[in-house]
Design a protein around this motif. Structure first.
Motif, PDB file in Angstrom:
ATOM      1  N   ARG A 129       0.752  -1.137   0.074  1.00  0.00           N
ATOM      2  CA  ARG A 129       0.145  -0.451   0.131  1.00  0.00           C
ATOM      3  C   ARG A 129       1.133   1.371  -0.084  1.00  0.00           C
ATOM      4  O   ARG A 129       2.134   1.147   0.531  1.00  0.00           O
ATOM      5  CB  ARG A 129      -1.093   0.196   1.178  1.00  0.00           C
ATOM      6  N   GLY A 130       0.383   2.480  -0.708  1.00  0.00           N
ATOM      7  CA  GLY A 130       1.566   3.217  -0.581  1.00  0.00           C
ATOM      8  C   GLY A 130       0.347   4.996  -1.231  1.00  0.00           C
ATOM      9  O   GLY A 130      -0.410   4.260  -1.798  1.00  0.00           O
ATOM     10  N   HIS A 131       0.807   5.807  -0.856  1.00  0.00           N
ATOM     11  CA  HIS A 131       0.231   7.374  -0.721  1.00  0.00           C
ATOM     12  C   HIS A 131      -0.322   7.395  -2.979  1.00  0.00           C
ATOM     13  O   HIS A 131      -1.121   8.155  -2.477  1.00  0.00           O
ATOM     14  CB  HIS A 131       0.564   8.522  -0.621  1.00  0.00           C
ATOM     15  N   SER A 132       0.669   6.508  -3.380  1.00  0.00           N
ATOM     16  CA  SER A 132       0.368   6.399  -4.779  1.00  0.00           C
ATOM     17  C   SER A 132       0.509   5.351  -5.162  1.00  0.00           C
ATOM     18  O   SER A 132       0.380   4.269  -5.079  1.00  0.00           O
ATOM     19  CB  SER A 132       1.177   7.799  -5.141  1.00  0.00           C
ATOM     20  N   ARG A 154      -6.430   2.460  -2.876  1.00  0.00           N
ATOM     21  CA  ARG A 154      -5.687   3.545  -3.173  1.00  0.00           C
ATOM     22  C   ARG A 154      -7.169   4.680  -3.612  1.00  0.00           C
ATOM     23  O   ARG A 154      -7.476   5.939  -3.432  1.00  0.00           O
ATOM     24  CB  ARG A 154      -4.620   3.818  -4.532  1.00  0.00           C
ATOM     25  N   SER A 188       3.223   2.233  -4.779  1.00  0.00           N
ATOM     26  CA  SER A 188       3.071   1.137  -4.641  1.00  0.00           C
ATOM     27  C   SER A 188       3.861   0.390  -5.736  1.00  0.00           C
ATOM     28  O   SER A 188       4.342  -0.892  -5.864  1.00  0.00           O
ATOM     29  CB  SER A 188       1.259   0.605  -4.574  1.00  0.00           C
TER      30      SER A 188
END
Length: 246
Positions: A19-22, A170, A26
């Motif tokens: 999981r990532g901010h964008s 996201r 990811s």
């Protein structure tokens, strides 16, 4: 997430926390994990790229080294190697720098120039119009044996499921943020209309048209006009409250 022991990637339910901010974050996390995981599988250092093509066809390439990134980008746009093949959803292909198959033209030379001697490309099955490819590179020849390739395919299945989940999370967060922004905007506009209705003894529609006219004259959004008007009042711009359901 670092892979500190061999994992059976065929076990159902295994997922990677990417999981990532964008979307790019990811993809970068997946490229790092793939490097660690497949290096353990092969018993030799490998580099990885994850090429993600969004539904609007804009691509992004995450890589563990500049050489791997540049080679995957060239491959994608030239259509002459394992990355472009995997992005088309075709089966894994293993290439070595001594490949004699004339279909690949200058790819073996490009592979050597980038400092690699073997490569493998694997399609990642995604959803909602996304396409992706996992490409792995080694500085040694014949690293991707049939056994290594089989285990890499198992890892790619986990990688694909994990990336699908990360993209879904996201998208959900983005949708939630858009909804919150819309509700906040509506709160300011409705409150400003209420003030104008009280001041001018007019309907909501008439008050809204006043805000629309002011926004067109000032080259502002209706929300900006509403918040600007409310900021001059004693209470200022009203806060928007969101209630979290259990």
């Amino acid at each position: 997430m670092m892979i500190d022991q061999l994992v059976d990637w065929r076990v159902s339910g295994v997922l990677l926390d990417i999981r990532g901010h964008s979307e790019a974050a990811s993809a970068c996390a997946l490229a790092r994990i793939a490097t660690s995981a497949v290096s353990d599988i092969a018993g030799s250092p490998v580099e990885a790229t994850v090429t993600l093509v969004r539904p609007d066809s804009t691509p992004f390439t995450a890589a563990t080294t500049d050489g791997a990134r540049d080679l995957s980008r060239w491959d994608q746009f030239a259509g002459r190697g394992p990355t472009s093949r995997a992005l088309d959803g075709r089966l894994t292909i293993i290439l070595n720098d001594h490949c004699l198959d004339t279909r690949w033209e200058e790819y073996p030379a490009s592979l050597r120039t980038a400092g690699f001697r073997s490569a493998v490309g694997v399609p990642l099955q995604l959803e909602r119009g996304y396409r992706a490819a996992l490409t792995l590179y080694s500085a040694e020849t014949n690293v991707f044996s049939s056994v290594v390739a089989s285990q890499t395919l198992a890892f790619s299945g986990v990688a694909a499921r994990s990336l699908v989940l990360a993209l879904q999370v996201r998208a959900g967060l983005a949708q939630s943020a858009d909804l919150r922004a819309a509700i906040a905007s509506r709160t300011a506009i409705n409150t400003a209309c209420g003030v104008l209705m009280g001041q001018n003894k007019c309907s909501y529609e008439a008050a809204f048209q006043m805000l629309r006219l002011a926004s067109s004259h000032g080259n502002l959004t209706i929300r900006d006009v509403a918040e600007g008007m409310l900021s001059t009042l004693p209470g200022g711009v009203p806060a928007t409250h969101f209630q979290q359901r259990a």
